[in-house]
Design an enzyme around this catalytic site. Structure first.
Site, PDB file in Angstrom:
ATOM      1  N   LYS A  94       0.876  -1.178   0.000  1.00 13.94           N
ATOM      2  CA  LYS A  94       0.000   0.000   0.000  1.00 13.94           C
ATOM      3  C   LYS A  94       0.911   1.226   0.000  1.00 13.94           C
ATOM      4  O   LYS A  94       2.066   1.145   0.438  1.00 13.94           O
ATOM      5  CB  LYS A  94      -0.863  -0.017   1.268  1.00 13.94           C
ATOM      6  CG  LYS A  94      -2.120   0.782   1.175  1.00 13.94           C
ATOM      7  CD  LYS A  94      -3.311  -0.017   0.674  1.00 13.94           C
ATOM      8  CE  LYS A  94      -4.533   0.859   0.565  1.00 13.94           C
ATOM      9  NZ  LYS A  94      -5.709   0.161   0.088  1.00 13.94           N
ATOM     10  N   GLY A 194     -19.988   7.108   5.273  1.00 15.49           N
ATOM     11  CA  GLY A 194     -19.030   7.392   4.204  1.00 15.49           C
ATOM     12  C   GLY A 194     -19.661   6.999   2.885  1.00 15.49           C
ATOM     13  O   GLY A 194     -19.794   5.820   2.564  1.00 15.49           O
ATOM     14  N   GLY A 196     -18.642   7.798  -0.305  1.00 14.16           N
ATOM     15  CA  GLY A 196     -17.743   8.136  -1.402  1.00 14.16           C
ATOM     16  C   GLY A 196     -17.976   7.161  -2.548  1.00 14.16           C
ATOM     17  O   GLY A 196     -19.088   6.685  -2.773  1.00 14.16           O
ATOM     18  N   ASN A 197     -16.896   6.833  -3.242  1.00 11.02           N
ATOM     19  CA  ASN A 197     -17.009   5.960  -4.419  1.00 11.02           C
ATOM     20  C   ASN A 197     -17.672   4.634  -4.083  1.00 11.02           C
ATOM     21  O   ASN A 197     -18.567   4.178  -4.792  1.00 11.02           O
ATOM     22  CB  ASN A 197     -15.616   5.695  -4.995  1.00 11.02           C
ATOM     23  CG  ASN A 197     -15.022   6.945  -5.602  1.00 11.02           C
ATOM     24  OD1 ASN A 197     -15.716   7.693  -6.289  1.00 11.02           O
ATOM     25  ND2 ASN A 197     -13.753   7.197  -5.327  1.00 11.02           N
ATOM     26  N   VAL A 198     -17.230   4.006  -3.004  1.00  6.56           N
ATOM     27  CA  VAL A 198     -17.772   2.690  -2.654  1.00  6.56           C
ATOM     28  C   VAL A 198     -19.127   2.831  -1.959  1.00  6.56           C
ATOM     29  O   VAL A 198     -20.093   2.147  -2.306  1.00  6.56           O
ATOM     30  CB  VAL A 198     -16.792   1.918  -1.739  1.00  6.56           C
ATOM     31  CG1 VAL A 198     -17.377   0.551  -1.382  1.00  6.56           C
ATOM     32  CG2 VAL A 198     -15.436   1.751  -2.404  1.00  6.56           C
TER      33      VAL A 198
HETATM   34  P1  NAD Z   1     -13.746   7.882  -1.022  1.00  6.31           P
HETATM   35  O1  NAD Z   1     -12.665   8.814  -0.699  1.00  6.31           O
HETATM   36  O2  NAD Z   1     -14.387   7.918  -2.365  1.00  6.31           O
HETATM   37  O3  NAD Z   1     -14.918   8.004   0.070  1.00  6.31           O
HETATM   38  C1  NAD Z   1     -14.721   8.141   1.421  1.00  6.31           C
HETATM   39  C2  NAD Z   1     -15.897   8.955   1.945  1.00  6.31           C
HETATM   40  O4  NAD Z   1     -15.858   8.956   3.373  1.00  6.31           O
HETATM   41  C3  NAD Z   1     -15.884  10.409   1.502  1.00  6.31           C
HETATM   42  O5  NAD Z   1     -17.154  10.781   0.975  1.00  6.31           O
HETATM   43  C4  NAD Z   1     -15.558  11.172   2.780  1.00  6.31           C
HETATM   44  O6  NAD Z   1     -16.143  12.464   2.813  1.00  6.31           O
HETATM   45  C5  NAD Z   1     -16.171  10.254   3.809  1.00  6.31           C
HETATM   46  N1  NAD Z   1     -15.652  10.439   5.175  1.00  6.31           N
HETATM   47  C6  NAD Z   1     -14.388  10.681   5.575  1.00  6.31           C
HETATM   48  N2  NAD Z   1     -14.330  10.764   6.926  1.00  6.31           N
HETATM   49  C7  NAD Z   1     -15.602  10.547   7.364  1.00  6.31           C
HETATM   50  C8  NAD Z   1     -16.198  10.497   8.640  1.00  6.31           C
HETATM   51  N3  NAD Z   1     -15.474  10.701   9.745  1.00  6.31           N
HETATM   52  N4  NAD Z   1     -17.522  10.242   8.729  1.00  6.31           N
HETATM   53  C9  NAD Z   1     -18.270  10.045   7.624  1.00  6.31           C
HETATM   54  N5  NAD Z   1     -17.748  10.081   6.381  1.00  6.31           N
HETATM   55  C10 NAD Z   1     -16.452  10.331   6.249  1.00  6.31           C
HETATM   56  O7  NAD Z   1     -13.160   6.406  -0.714  1.00  6.31           O
HETATM   57  P2  NAD Z   1     -13.688   5.008  -1.239  1.00  6.31           P
HETATM   58  O8  NAD Z   1     -12.901   4.627  -2.432  1.00  6.31           O
HETATM   59  O9  NAD Z   1     -15.173   5.046  -1.313  1.00  6.31           O
HETATM   60  O10 NAD Z   1     -13.229   4.051  -0.054  1.00  6.31           O
HETATM   61  C11 NAD Z   1     -13.946   3.982   1.167  1.00  6.31           C
HETATM   62  C12 NAD Z   1     -13.277   2.975   2.093  1.00  6.31           C
HETATM   63  O11 NAD Z   1     -13.262   1.684   1.473  1.00  6.31           O
HETATM   64  C13 NAD Z   1     -11.817   3.292   2.420  1.00  6.31           C
HETATM   65  O12 NAD Z   1     -11.524   2.852   3.731  1.00  6.31           O
HETATM   66  C14 NAD Z   1     -11.042   2.429   1.445  1.00  6.31           C
HETATM   67  O13 NAD Z   1      -9.748   2.125   1.899  1.00  6.31           O
HETATM   68  C15 NAD Z   1     -11.916   1.199   1.392  1.00  6.31           C
HETATM   69  N6  NAD Z   1     -11.768   0.413   0.172  1.00  6.31           N
HETATM   70  C16 NAD Z   1     -11.988   0.991  -1.044  1.00  6.31           C
HETATM   71  C17 NAD Z   1     -11.858   0.216  -2.194  1.00  6.31           C
HETATM   72  C18 NAD Z   1     -12.138   0.787  -3.549  1.00  6.31           C
HETATM   73  O14 NAD Z   1     -12.265   0.016  -4.519  1.00  6.31           O
HETATM   74  N7  NAD Z   1     -12.288   2.091  -3.692  1.00  6.31           N
HETATM   75  C19 NAD Z   1     -11.469  -1.124  -2.098  1.00  6.31           C
HETATM   76  C20 NAD Z   1     -11.279  -1.685  -0.830  1.00  6.31           C
HETATM   77  C21 NAD Z   1     -11.429  -0.899   0.304  1.00  6.31           C
END
Ligand code: NAD
Length: 366
Positions: A94, A194, A196-198
């Site tokens: 990572k 949260g 975001g994307n996921v």
């Molecule tokens: P992202 O940055 O698109 O979304 C994260 C979201 O969380 C954002 O909207 C942000 O505003 C919000 N956030 C941050 N702090 C917060 C809080 N204290 N309370 C509420 N919301 C909060 O990230 P993502 O790609 O959606 O990933 C989300 C999680 O999933 C991360 O932990 C990431 O490591 C994990 N993950 C992602 C993937 C992937 O394919 N993108 C794969 C495996 C794991």
């Protein structure tokens, strides 16, 4: 004679890397610094027994370098277990870039980061994580082949987040099957923290299934967008953890299952995409077990993304990505049953299987 007692804090200060609590025999830790672009990054390679260390890059404004190091150590180790349990021939790695992705991420900084990745000769392969987009990976691809998660136009498998969400949804349904005897989520109260994307893609699956979805995020604009798109309800209280709910889905950052929160939780299931949800993986997993909360191990159910990016290395297509991701349902059920049978936490049950696969490969190589 008076014996000097050295505090744990002092020991940590004397060996700030290898003495870190999160240091777990990582193979290599690379500190990257570039004055011209302002890049400050750390690449963590935990274990390459099963293959090159693959894992995304996170850009985050950490409070200090120690927090960034801690994060990359925890995240890279998690990747070793994620790939191992998913049956992929990948090791765990990572990277973290210290800074605000909204204001400090420049093309020059990403290219410089790509050069550092390239200098490792393929021992580490990057992808996107929090603060990164597919377009950033496309840029990195111009300076190194050791990057995945690139766009379909550039020959990649595209944004992994929708597949991560689908896998998380599969893990959640399997947990419901285990806890409620039925995997139908219609009418179940689910809190997605949260979006975001996921998180957003997970909300879509949940809404389609008729779950009652509450959403929380620090970004008000996104909350309104997601509410309007999927009919989810914005959580307006100030302590989500203490709310009555069926399922808590952490999809923001890690360590939300900690000393302050676990005691308050009323959820019956925890199933979310965030990496490293347990602040202390032994203590907090055990606390959840004692409370009878079904915890779906994060590194198991959020593996959709790595399945998606692995397709770029192994040249398999969409159908195989979906098949492998749907298999998360079966593996989750197996792990939950195994934990019950062996009277251990679900986290430990998943970890044992992953570690056994790494150990077996090590023995073959020896
Ligand atoms: P992202 O940055 O698109 O979304 C994260 C979201 O969380 C954002 O909207 C942000 O505003 C919000 N956030 C941050 N702090 C917060 C809080 N204290 N309370 C509420 N919301 C909060 O990230 P993502 O790609 O959606 O990933 C989300 C999680 O999933 C991360 O932990 C990431 O490591 C994990 N993950 C992602 C993937 C992937 O394919 N993108 C794969 C495996 C794991």
């Amino acid at each position: 004679m008076k014996t000097e007692v050295i505090s744990a804090k002092d020991i940590k200060k004397m060996s700030p890397v290898f003495g870190q609590l999160s240091f777990q025999n990582h193979e290599q830790i690379v500190f990257c610094n570039d004055k011209d672009t302002g890049l400050k990054a750390i690449i963590g390679i935990h274990d390459t027994t099963l293959g090159p260390a693959l894992g995304g890059t996170r850009m985050w404004q950490y409070n200090n370098e120690q927090d960034a190091l801690n994060d990359v150590l925890r995240l890279s180790r998690g990747m070793s277990f994620k790939s191992a349990i998913t049956g992929l021939n990948l090791g765990g790695g990572k990277a973290v870039i210290i800074g605000d992705a909204k204001t400090q991420k420049t093309p020059q900084l990403m290219l410089k980061f790509g050069e550092f990745v390239h200098s490792l000769g393929g021992r580490y392969i990057t992808a996107e994580d929090v603060g990164m987009a597919t377009s950033d990976m496309d840029l990195v691809r111009t300076v190194t082949p050791y990057v995945t998660g690139i766009s379909e136009q550039m020959g990649g498998a595209g944004n992994p987040s929708p597949i991560t969400a689908y896998g998380t949804f599969m893990g959640m349904k399997a947990s419901a099957k285990y806890a409620f005897g039925n995997d139908d989520l219609e009418g179940k109260v689910v809190y997605v923290q949260g979006i975001g994307n996921v998180g957003e893609a997970l909300v879509e699956h949940l809404s389609n299934e008729g779950a009652k979805v509450f959403i929380s995020d620090i970004n008000q604009g996104r909350l309104e967008q997601v509410r309007d798109a999927y009919g989810a309800e914005i959580y307006t209280g100030n302590n989500l953890y203490s709310e009555q709910m069926d399922i808590y889905a952490p999809c923001a950052l890690g360590a939300t299952l900690n000393d302050n929160t676990v005691g308050q939780l009323k959820a019956k299931i925890i199933a979310g995409a965030a990496n490293n949800q347990l602040a202390d993986e032994n203590k907090h997993a055990e606390m959840l077990r004692e409370k009878g909360i079904v915890y779906a191990p994060d590194f198991l159910i959020n593996a959709g993304g790595i399945i998606n990016v692995y397709a770029e290395l192994e040249n398999y297509g969409r159908q195989e990505i979906i098949r492998k991701t749907e298999n998360i349902y079966t593996t989750t059920l197996e792990i939950l049953n195994k934990a019950e049978l062996e009277d251990i936490t679900t986290h430990q049950a998943a970890l044992n299987i992953a570690q056994a696969r790494i150990d077996a490969r090590k023995a073959e190589k020896a």
